[in-house]
Design a protein around this motif. Structure first.
Motif, PDB file in Angstrom:
ATOM      1  N   ASP A  10       9.245 -49.090  12.802  1.00 47.67           N
ATOM      2  CA  ASP A  10       8.507 -48.865  14.026  1.00 47.67           C
ATOM      3  C   ASP A  10       8.504 -49.249  15.228  1.00 47.67           C
ATOM      4  O   ASP A  10       8.347 -48.834  16.212  1.00 47.67           O
ATOM      5  CB  ASP A  10       6.900 -48.731  13.193  1.00 47.67           C
ATOM      6  CG  ASP A  10       6.687 -47.661  12.261  1.00 47.67           C
ATOM      7  OD1 ASP A  10       7.268 -46.619  12.156  1.00 47.67           O
ATOM      8  OD2 ASP A  10       5.540 -47.938  11.693  1.00 47.67           O
ATOM      9  N   ALA A  14       9.217 -47.735  18.743  1.00 44.57           N
ATOM     10  CA  ALA A  14       8.384 -47.982  19.849  1.00 44.57           C
ATOM     11  C   ALA A  14       9.344 -48.575  20.993  1.00 44.57           C
ATOM     12  O   ALA A  14       9.065 -48.356  22.355  1.00 44.57           O
ATOM     13  CB  ALA A  14       7.483 -49.157  19.661  1.00 44.57           C
ATOM     14  N   GLU A  19       7.083 -47.545  24.518  1.00 46.11           N
ATOM     15  CA  GLU A  19       5.601 -47.975  24.030  1.00 46.11           C
ATOM     16  C   GLU A  19       5.260 -49.447  24.093  1.00 46.11           C
ATOM     17  O   GLU A  19       5.322 -49.944  22.844  1.00 46.11           O
ATOM     18  CB  GLU A  19       5.357 -47.206  22.849  1.00 46.11           C
ATOM     19  CG  GLU A  19       5.718 -45.560  22.652  1.00 46.11           C
ATOM     20  CD  GLU A  19       5.339 -45.193  21.409  1.00 46.11           C
ATOM     21  OE1 GLU A  19       5.280 -45.836  20.576  1.00 46.11           O
ATOM     22  OE2 GLU A  19       5.140 -43.710  21.284  1.00 46.11           O
ATOM     23  N   ARG A  22       2.113 -50.430  21.804  1.00 47.29           N
ATOM     24  CA  ARG A  22       2.300 -50.273  20.583  1.00 47.29           C
ATOM     25  C   ARG A  22       3.427 -51.548  20.047  1.00 47.29           C
ATOM     26  O   ARG A  22       3.086 -52.097  19.105  1.00 47.29           O
ATOM     27  CB  ARG A  22       2.872 -48.902  20.215  1.00 47.29           C
ATOM     28  CG  ARG A  22       3.182 -48.658  18.702  1.00 47.29           C
ATOM     29  CD  ARG A  22       3.246 -47.323  18.417  1.00 47.29           C
ATOM     30  NE  ARG A  22       3.839 -47.130  17.184  1.00 47.29           N
ATOM     31  CZ  ARG A  22       2.610 -46.851  16.025  1.00 47.29           C
ATOM     32  NH1 ARG A  22       1.530 -47.045  16.455  1.00 47.29           N
ATOM     33  NH2 ARG A  22       3.242 -46.558  14.905  1.00 47.29           N
ATOM     34  N   LEU A  23       4.300 -51.640  20.723  1.00 48.86           N
ATOM     35  CA  LEU A  23       5.372 -52.535  20.398  1.00 48.86           C
ATOM     36  C   LEU A  23       4.769 -54.040  20.589  1.00 48.86           C
ATOM     37  O   LEU A  23       5.081 -54.901  19.582  1.00 48.86           O
ATOM     38  CB  LEU A  23       6.385 -52.493  21.622  1.00 48.86           C
ATOM     39  CG  LEU A  23       7.612 -53.486  21.365  1.00 48.86           C
ATOM     40  CD1 LEU A  23       8.346 -53.327  20.249  1.00 48.86           C
ATOM     41  CD2 LEU A  23       8.600 -53.289  22.470  1.00 48.86           C
TER      42      LEU A  23
END
Length: 148
Positions: A10, A14, A19, A22-23
């Motif tokens: 993920d 990201a 993103e 989110r990262l």
């Protein structure tokens, strides 16, 4: 796939998607996991990752209530966003009916007779819940079952 591998995947996704928010949250999660691994000198399992995630969610809930009581909705919104991402990695929460059933089983198995035996019941119950329910809610149900 282990939770740790899922987090790594993920994080890569990201990064590629740009993103940043989110990262940042995923990096916080990885840092907390790594910190636990280094501090306790243990091999990280999914159970440890779940414990770290649950602790982080609890911290976010506390922060949200503090920020909202201080009138800082901007900071509360950031914490809510982070909590939303953290919760995607936790298992689905069990319903109250299922939790009540587990509490009743734990009370009967431990032979608890009153509020003084709450520790015995929680000791039986905690491994069964395993991150699928809020321990505060479970504790309240146990207390109610032993009182009545």
């Amino acid at each position: 796939m282990s939770l740790r591998q899922q987090l790594t995947d993920d994080m890569k996704t990201a990064m590629k998607a740009g993103e940043k928010d989110r990262l940042g949250v995923i990096r916080l999660i990885n840092a907390a996991i790594k910190q636990r691994e280094v501090d306790e000198r243990i091999e990280i399992t999914d159970a440890v990752v779940l414990a770290v995630l649950e602790k982080m969610v609890k911290q976010r809930k506390d922060s949200i209530s503090q920020y909202e009581s201080a009138g800082r909705t901007d900071l509360a919104d950031v914490e809510k966003f982070e909590m939303g991402i953290l919760e995607t990695y936790l298992p689905a929460k069990m319903g109250e009916a299922e939790l009540k059933t587990l509490v009743a089983q734990a009370v009967s198995e431990s032979g608890a007779t009153g509020p003084a035996d709450m520790g015995k019941v929680m000791g039986v119950l905690k491994p069964r819940i395993g991150g699928k329910a809020d321990m505060g809610q479970a504790s309240a149900l146990v207390k109610a079952a032993l009182a009545g």
